[in-house]
Design an enzyme around this catalytic site. Structure first.
Site, short mmCIF file in Angstrom:
data_model
loop_
_atom_site.label_atom_id
_atom_site.label_comp_id
_atom_site.label_asym_id
_atom_site.label_seq_id
_atom_site.Cartn_x
_atom_site.Cartn_y
_atom_site.Cartn_z
CD1 TRP A 172 -2.17 -2.25 1.68
CD2 TRP A 172 -2.98 -1.17 -0.10
NE1 TRP A 172 -3.17 -3.02 1.14
CE2 TRP A 172 -3.69 -2.38 0.05
CE3 TRP A 172 -3.31 -0.32 -1.16
CZ2 TRP A 172 -4.72 -2.75 -0.81
CZ3 TRP A 172 -4.34 -0.69 -2.01
CH2 TRP A 172 -5.02 -1.90 -1.84
CG ASP A 223 -3.21 3.98 4.51
OD1 ASP A 223 -4.24 3.75 5.17
OD2 ASP A 223 -2.96 3.41 3.43
CE LYS A 240 -8.71 -2.61 4.89
NZ LYS A 240 -8.39 -3.65 3.91
#
Length: 365
Positions: free
Chosen positions: A100, A174, A198
């Site tokens: 990511w 993030d 999530k």
């Protein structure tokens, strides 16, 4: 119901789903579902404001930070971050610790010449590069990192050595896959963003929490919908927001608040993850986790059978499915297996997984 170990969208607490189900056709006597409400209505406005305030309370967000609900996932924020924070600078600092952050720096290259502070690629992203090797560009507009790499199963907090290396530039994180699983130190972070799917709700909404003094400097090329100040000034309703997703997040925030807050869920997360890691370590190599123990994620636990055996992986997944243990395949880019144990996963789910793993090892030693 099955125990769903998906990395996202992920398992939601039954209590949250039941609350949504009760009001699905008629939200609190309004005569309509939240899915049907105008975002300009008093009913939805009350939902929106409560969700925002509950999130502030849970994370103890300072008054000088704005909470913004956006769309496009964390991936859109890979562009929003440089567009909103670069100002007149031409570089920013990025720490690469997995897939990511690799994508984040690739997106930043469209708008500047980012400095890669360090990369864990040489270790297959199984550890965080030693801060002594970090190459921080003092001219960078900000420092960006990912606190939990969902695919690699690597999680870390910024320690004193890292903070000293970074200096006083704004820090952007993030936190998509460990958001709401642990406290956030706001003295260290200027911007935090996270996809909700999530630990915060269903897919469709992204939370951005940004220090107010950093807003209002978006580059002229910034799309209106990507301008954090535009979104903050409109209370996340510059256009029709993802009302249902925000509503579901609000139910989740309320659930967290009523069940011990972040401290409770962080303690449970540690207990659940340790249970699985301890069993992996006790399996005499039948199962293995490649990540440096100092940086093992509490949320995403990748593991291999006999060092990597695709046939046994398939057998494991098939037999696990029959035991109502689902979505345990590793990400296609790394293979193997992965258990994601977010806040919505009960302790019983992890206990059942360990029991299954023990039996599978006994039968396939």
């Amino acid at each position: 119901r099955v125990f769903n170990f998906s990395a996202g969208p992920s398992i939601l607490p039954v209590e949250v789903l039941e609350a949504a189900n009760r009001d699905l056709l008629n939200w609190q006597g309004s005569g309509m579902s939240v899915m049907e409400m105008s975002h300009r209505s008093k009913a939805y406005d009350s939902i929106h404001k409560k969700a925002t305030q509950d999130l502030r309370d849970i994370l103890q967000i300072p008054d000088n930070y704005k909470v913004i609900f956006m769309q496009g996932g964390a991936s859109l924020q890979f562009a929003c971050v440089p567009l909103n924070l670069l100002k007149d600078k031409t570089t920013a600092n990025y720490l690469t610790t997995g897939i990511w952050t690799t994508k984040a720096i690739a997106e930043a290259k469209k708008y500047c010449e980012p400095t890669e502070v360090a990369s864990g690629k040489s270790t297959n992203f199984t550890t965080v590069p030693d801060p002594s090797t970090w190459n921080i560009n003092p001219e960078g507009a900000y420092f960006h990192y990912c606190s939990n790499e969902t695919i690699q199963g690597l999680e870390f907090e910024l320690n004193d050595e890292m903070m000293q290396k970074i200096g006083d530039m704004p820090i952007v994180a993030d936190m998509s896959s460990n958001f709401l699983s642990r406290p956030i130190d706001w003295s260290k972070h200027s911007v935090v963003y996270a996809g909700a799917q999530k630990n915060a709700g269903p897919s469709g909404v992204t939370v951005v929490i940004a220090r107010e003094d950093l807003l209002g400097n978006a580059k002229p090329i910034t799309p209106t919908m990507c301008d954090w100040k535009t979104q903050a000034d409109a209370d996340s309703m510059y256009n029709t927001p993802p009302c249902w997703s925000i509503y579901m997040c609000g139910l989740y925030f309320d659930y967290i608040k009523k069940n011990g807050g972040i401290a409770h869920f962080n303690e449970v997360a540690r207990r659940k993850a340790q249970m699985i890691y301890d069993f992996i370590e006790s399996s005499n190599g039948f199962y293995s986790n490649p990540v440096n123990p100092a940086y093992r994620s509490l949320m995403n636990i990748p593991f291999h059978i006999k060092g990597g055996n695709p046939e046994l992986d398939k057998q494991f997944l098939s037999e696990a499915e029959k035991q109502n243990l689902t979505t345990l395949a590793g990400h296609r880019s790394v293979g193997g297996l992965r258990a994601s144990v977010y806040n919505g996963m009960p302790v019983e789910g992890c206990q059942k997984l360990v029991e299954f793993m023990r039996g599978f090892q006994s039968n396939n030693q």
